[in-house]
Design a protein around this motif. Sequence first.
Motif, PDB file in Angstrom:
ATOM      1  N   LEU A 122     -56.950  -1.462 -53.769  1.00 23.41           N
ATOM      2  CA  LEU A 122     -56.525  -2.828 -53.290  1.00 23.41           C
ATOM      3  C   LEU A 122     -55.098  -3.216 -53.925  1.00 23.41           C
ATOM      4  N   ASP A 123     -54.600  -4.283 -53.400  1.00 27.84           N
ATOM      5  CA  ASP A 123     -53.535  -4.676 -54.245  1.00 27.84           C
ATOM      6  C   ASP A 123     -53.866  -5.570 -55.467  1.00 27.84           C
ATOM      7  N   GLU A 124     -52.871  -5.857 -56.097  1.00 32.19           N
ATOM      8  CA  GLU A 124     -53.100  -6.499 -57.477  1.00 32.19           C
ATOM      9  C   GLU A 124     -53.762  -7.942 -57.389  1.00 32.19           C
ATOM     10  N   PHE A 125     -53.865  -8.473 -56.392  1.00 29.52           N
ATOM     11  CA  PHE A 125     -54.584  -9.565 -55.927  1.00 29.52           C
ATOM     12  C   PHE A 125     -56.200  -9.393 -55.407  1.00 29.52           C
ATOM     13  N   GLY A 126     -56.594  -8.383 -55.302  1.00 31.36           N
ATOM     14  CA  GLY A 126     -57.843  -7.935 -54.912  1.00 31.36           C
ATOM     15  C   GLY A 126     -58.080  -7.761 -53.261  1.00 31.36           C
ATOM     16  N   HIS A 127     -56.951  -7.825 -52.805  1.00 36.00           N
ATOM     17  CA  HIS A 127     -56.983  -7.918 -51.294  1.00 36.00           C
ATOM     18  C   HIS A 127     -56.879  -6.343 -50.598  1.00 36.00           C
ATOM     19  N   GLY A 128     -57.759  -6.276 -49.315  1.00 35.84           N
ATOM     20  CA  GLY A 128     -57.873  -4.753 -49.095  1.00 35.84           C
ATOM     21  C   GLY A 128     -59.220  -4.723 -48.229  1.00 35.84           C
ATOM     22  N   ASP A 129     -59.586  -3.466 -47.773  1.00 38.49           N
ATOM     23  CA  ASP A 129     -60.836  -3.344 -46.995  1.00 38.49           C
ATOM     24  C   ASP A 129     -61.935  -2.877 -48.098  1.00 38.49           C
ATOM     25  N   VAL A 130     -63.136  -3.865 -48.141  1.00 41.62           N
ATOM     26  CA  VAL A 130     -63.856  -3.630 -49.157  1.00 41.62           C
ATOM     27  C   VAL A 130     -65.204  -3.359 -48.542  1.00 41.62           C
ATOM     28  N   ALA A 131     -66.065  -2.475 -48.516  1.00 44.70           N
ATOM     29  CA  ALA A 131     -67.449  -2.324 -48.017  1.00 44.70           C
ATOM     30  C   ALA A 131     -68.487  -2.448 -48.947  1.00 44.70           C
ATOM     31  N   LEU A 132     -69.302  -3.222 -48.583  1.00 47.17           N
ATOM     32  CA  LEU A 132     -70.882  -3.514 -49.166  1.00 47.17           C
ATOM     33  C   LEU A 132     -71.752  -2.386 -48.707  1.00 47.17           C
ATOM     34  N   ARG A 133     -72.166  -1.662 -49.585  1.00 50.73           N
ATOM     35  CA  ARG A 133     -73.107  -0.254 -48.990  1.00 50.73           C
ATOM     36  C   ARG A 133     -74.294  -0.523 -49.878  1.00 50.73           C
ATOM     37  N   VAL A 134     -75.572   0.212 -49.278  1.00 50.17           N
ATOM     38  CA  VAL A 134     -76.811   0.302 -49.646  1.00 50.17           C
ATOM     39  C   VAL A 134     -77.215   1.372 -49.467  1.00 50.17           C
ATOM     40  N   PRO A 135     -78.192   2.237 -50.261  1.00 52.96           N
ATOM     41  CA  PRO A 135     -78.535   3.555 -50.091  1.00 52.96           C
ATOM     42  C   PRO A 135     -79.163   3.747 -48.587  1.00 52.96           C
ATOM     43  N   PRO A 136     -79.101   4.883 -48.038  1.00 55.24           N
ATOM     44  CA  PRO A 136     -79.379   4.982 -46.626  1.00 55.24           C
ATOM     45  C   PRO A 136     -80.735   4.738 -46.243  1.00 55.24           C
ATOM     46  N   GLY A 137     -80.996   4.020 -44.973  1.00 55.79           N
ATOM     47  CA  GLY A 137     -82.214   3.458 -44.568  1.00 55.79           C
ATOM     48  C   GLY A 137     -82.533   2.058 -45.176  1.00 55.79           C
ATOM     49  N   GLN A 138     -81.808   1.864 -46.129  1.00 56.44           N
ATOM     50  CA  GLN A 138     -82.295   0.382 -46.702  1.00 56.44           C
ATOM     51  C   GLN A 138     -81.182  -1.068 -46.238  1.00 56.44           C
ATOM     52  N   GLY A 139     -80.533  -0.684 -45.096  1.00 58.82           N
ATOM     53  CA  GLY A 139     -79.817  -1.423 -44.348  1.00 58.82           C
ATOM     54  C   GLY A 139     -80.519  -2.426 -43.819  1.00 58.82           C
ATOM     55  N   ALA A 140     -81.389  -2.442 -43.068  1.00 57.57           N
ATOM     56  CA  ALA A 140     -82.161  -3.607 -42.527  1.00 57.57           C
ATOM     57  C   ALA A 140     -82.659  -4.384 -43.446  1.00 57.57           C
ATOM     58  N   ALA A 141     -83.281  -3.882 -44.615  1.00 58.61           N
ATOM     59  CA  ALA A 141     -83.650  -5.065 -45.634  1.00 58.61           C
ATOM     60  C   ALA A 141     -82.687  -5.324 -46.250  1.00 58.61           C
ATOM     61  N   ALA A 142     -81.462  -4.925 -46.679  1.00 57.98           N
ATOM     62  CA  ALA A 142     -80.633  -5.619 -47.249  1.00 57.98           C
ATOM     63  C   ALA A 142     -79.894  -6.555 -46.424  1.00 57.98           C
ATOM     64  N   GLU A 143     -79.779  -6.446 -44.977  1.00 53.83           N
ATOM     65  CA  GLU A 143     -79.471  -7.460 -44.253  1.00 53.83           C
ATOM     66  C   GLU A 143     -80.386  -8.787 -44.343  1.00 53.83           C
ATOM     67  N   GLU A 144     -81.514  -8.670 -44.070  1.00 56.84           N
ATOM     68  CA  GLU A 144     -82.582  -9.595 -44.366  1.00 56.84           C
ATOM     69  C   GLU A 144     -82.337 -10.432 -45.544  1.00 56.84           C
ATOM     70  N   LEU A 145     -81.966  -9.751 -46.609  1.00 55.97           N
ATOM     71  CA  LEU A 145     -81.818 -10.334 -48.022  1.00 55.97           C
ATOM     72  C   LEU A 145     -80.663 -11.109 -47.970  1.00 55.97           C
ATOM     73  N   LEU A 146     -79.606 -10.819 -47.200  1.00 53.82           N
ATOM     74  CA  LEU A 146     -78.423 -11.644 -47.097  1.00 53.82           C
ATOM     75  C   LEU A 146     -78.509 -12.636 -46.090  1.00 53.82           C
ATOM     76  N   ASP A 147     -79.352 -12.520 -45.149  1.00 53.91           N
ATOM     77  CA  ASP A 147     -79.430 -13.814 -44.148  1.00 53.91           C
ATOM     78  C   ASP A 147     -80.519 -14.738 -44.560  1.00 53.91           C
ATOM     79  N   ASP A 148     -81.556 -14.516 -45.670  1.00 52.19           N
ATOM     80  CA  ASP A 148     -82.206 -15.412 -46.167  1.00 52.19           C
ATOM     81  C   ASP A 148     -81.497 -16.181 -47.078  1.00 52.19           C
ATOM     82  N   PRO A 149     -81.469 -17.645 -47.054  1.00 50.36           N
ATOM     83  CA  PRO A 149     -80.649 -18.404 -47.776  1.00 50.36           C
ATOM     84  C   PRO A 149     -81.406 -18.664 -49.338  1.00 50.36           C
ATOM     85  N   SER A 150     -82.594 -18.305 -49.563  1.00 46.06           N
ATOM     86  CA  SER A 150     -83.352 -18.531 -50.831  1.00 46.06           C
ATOM     87  C   SER A 150     -82.974 -17.646 -51.833  1.00 46.06           C
TER      88      SER A 150
END
Length: 98
Positions: A70-98
């Motif tokens: 990334l540049d010195e200001f922290g700009h660039g392309d950053v991916a948030l990743r979870v272990p294989p097969g855990q994507g749906a569960a992680a999406e639900e956590l992010l979509d749940d506001p609690s």
Amino acid sequence: MDFRSRFKRAGRVIGGEPHADGAAELHVGDTSFDDWDVIRDFGDLETARAFHQNLLERGQACELTADWALDEFGHGDVALRVPPGQGAAAEELLDDPS
């Protein structure tokens, strides 16, 4: 010499290259996470770290990755990743506001 060049030069004298907060949490060019599910892509490290922290606090394993530094200001392309097969569960956590 423009202001930005002077700022970078001063940073090197004071304590090394300028870098974004949290850069140590970012895996740059690390192919060991290529098979992990990408949950979200971000344009800056600060936002990515907030989502990363949210998942960690809820017990979800996750990592922040980037193909290039990334540049010195922290700009660039950053991916948030979870272990294989855990994507749906992680999406639900992010979509749940609690």
